[in-house]
Design a protein around this motif. Structure first.
Motif, PDB file in Angstrom:
ATOM      1  N   GLU A 146      48.337  71.251  51.387  1.00  0.00           N
ATOM      2  CA  GLU A 146      47.076  70.565  51.124  1.00  0.00           C
ATOM      3  C   GLU A 146      47.429  69.340  50.282  1.00  0.00           C
ATOM      4  N   PRO A 147      47.659  68.195  50.909  1.00  0.00           N
ATOM      5  CA  PRO A 147      48.186  67.020  50.189  1.00  0.00           C
ATOM      6  C   PRO A 147      47.156  66.422  49.230  1.00  0.00           C
ATOM      7  N   TYR A 148      47.461  66.478  47.931  1.00  0.00           N
ATOM      8  CA  TYR A 148      46.564  65.933  46.915  1.00  0.00           C
ATOM      9  C   TYR A 148      46.783  64.443  46.702  1.00  0.00           C
ATOM     10  N   GLY A 149      48.049  63.995  46.749  1.00  0.00           N
ATOM     11  CA  GLY A 149      48.323  62.586  46.469  1.00  0.00           C
ATOM     12  C   GLY A 149      49.754  62.217  46.775  1.00  0.00           C
ATOM     13  N   TRP A 158      59.289  58.245  48.484  1.00  0.00           N
ATOM     14  CA  TRP A 158      57.928  58.771  48.528  1.00  0.00           C
ATOM     15  C   TRP A 158      57.924  60.280  48.317  1.00  0.00           C
ATOM     16  N   TYR A 159      56.985  60.734  47.496  1.00  0.00           N
ATOM     17  CA  TYR A 159      56.783  62.158  47.257  1.00  0.00           C
ATOM     18  C   TYR A 159      55.312  62.480  47.505  1.00  0.00           C
ATOM     19  N   VAL A 160      55.057  63.681  48.032  1.00  0.00           N
ATOM     20  CA  VAL A 160      53.689  64.140  48.187  1.00  0.00           C
ATOM     21  C   VAL A 160      53.488  65.339  47.274  1.00  0.00           C
ATOM     22  N   VAL A 161      52.440  65.290  46.488  1.00  0.00           N
ATOM     23  CA  VAL A 161      52.055  66.400  45.623  1.00  0.00           C
ATOM     24  C   VAL A 161      50.986  67.190  46.370  1.00  0.00           C
ATOM     25  N   ASP A 208      44.498  65.688  38.219  1.00  0.00           N
ATOM     26  CA  ASP A 208      44.677  64.253  38.018  1.00  0.00           C
ATOM     27  C   ASP A 208      46.115  63.924  38.413  1.00  0.00           C
ATOM     28  N   LEU A 209      46.283  63.095  39.438  1.00  0.00           N
ATOM     29  CA  LEU A 209      47.608  62.825  39.996  1.00  0.00           C
ATOM     30  C   LEU A 209      48.546  62.220  38.952  1.00  0.00           C
TER      31      LEU A 209
END
Length: 315
Positions: free
Chosen positions: A172-175, A183-186, A216-217
């Motif tokens: 579930e990609p938050y940011g 590039w990183y996906v949180v 909060d990203l």
């Protein structure tokens, strides 16, 4: 300055809609009484500001009212165009969008400020990746960005360092975060952090999700970095260094110079694998004392090198 604060009030109401005096005061870091005076000044200047009474009331602008960016200072104009990251926008598939947005902002600037925006664009360029690293291939970056934007879950095949290396995950990609050209996906659940260039396959699920309300990203990423650096040098090694050999990493205790001139010191290491490579670069100028498994591993490597190079080839 009051003039700058008045412009800020206009832009806040223009972008956020209705806001109370208390909200404006908190945003601008002034008293509520100051906000009242500023609103009166704006109304006297002909700005169509309306105040709604009641529990859900607040100040708002007349529908359709827009202000031009005439309140920008020279420094703000330069900072705005310096903040542009055309390379990152292009990777996200937004290169043309960024260019169009900058064009519109430039057109809205007062004539006296346009040369400053052009000067920034012509004199500064952001190139995030390092010299000795090839740019990461991120074919799934636009799809990840779309999932972040639309709050849609995805299924991925992900390559990690430990066994099993290739694993399937539902994210579930938050940011998204761009760090040093990578590039990183949180993403949830967790949340956890994934390198986008290590995504081998991505399938959209169409399933909607909602991130935690308190997520909060920027705050999460700052905490993630602190934890990463803490874990990065969590292990220790005791070594002896020949005179003049630089310290391989940050010291954990005071160095001690021994009778033969060598220095005994405890250093923080990231892992046995990384320390093995780092210490070998120092050749005969270092002796590893602890941990025993690292000492034995370097000894095996040294023995292999002696065997390989000890008997010169004859033609």
């Amino acid at each position: 300055m009051k003039s700058s604060r008045l412009v800020q009030i206009l832009l806040l109401l223009q972008t956020r809609g209705r806001m109370t005096a208390a909200q404006l005061a908190e945003e601008l870091e002034v008293s509520v009484r100051t906000v009242y005076r500023d609103v009166e000044a704006l109304s006297a200047a002909g700005v169509p500001l309306y105040a709604d009474a009641g529990h859900s009331g607040g100040y708002r602008l007349l529908d359709g009212y827009r202000t031009r960016l005439t309140g920008l200072t020279t420094d703000e104009t330069e900072a705005l165009f310096l903040a542009g990251a055309p390379g990152a926008a292009a990777q996200l598939g937004l290169g043309s969008v960024l260019a169009a947005a900058q064009l519109k902002v430039r057109a809205a600037l007062p004539p006296g400020l346009r040369p400053h925006a052009d000067r920034i664009s012509s004199r500064f360029h952001l190139d995030a990746p390092g010299w000795y690293a090839d740019a990461d291939e991120t074919p799934y970056l636009p799809a990840v960005a779309d999932a972040v934007w639309n709050r849609r879950a995805v299924n991925i095949l992900y390559r990690r360092w430990r066994e099993p290396t290739d694993v399937e995950r539902r994210l579930e990609p938050y940011g998204l975060v761009l760090k040093a050209g990578r590039w990183y996906v949180v993403a949830g659940p967790g949340p956890r952090t994934y390198r986008v260039d290590q995504i081998l396959r991505l399938d959209a699920t169409g399933e909607e999700f909602s991130p935690p309300g308190d997520f909060d990203l920027a705050v999460h990423w700052a905490a993630y970095q602190r934890d990463f650096h803490h874990r990065l040098r969590a292990a220790r090694a005791v070594v002896r260094l020949a005179p003049g050999v630089p310290l391989p990493g940050p010291a954990r205790t005071d160095a001690v110079v021994e009778e033969d001139g060598w220095t005994r010191v405890t250093v923080a290491i990231e892992s046995a694998d990384r320390a093995h490579s780092d210490f070998l670069r120092l050749g005969s100028g270092i002796e590893v004392l602890e941990p025993a498994e690292l000492r034995e591993r370097i000894a095996r490597t040294a023995a292999e090198l002696v065997e390989r190079y000890g008997n010169p080839q004859t033609s």
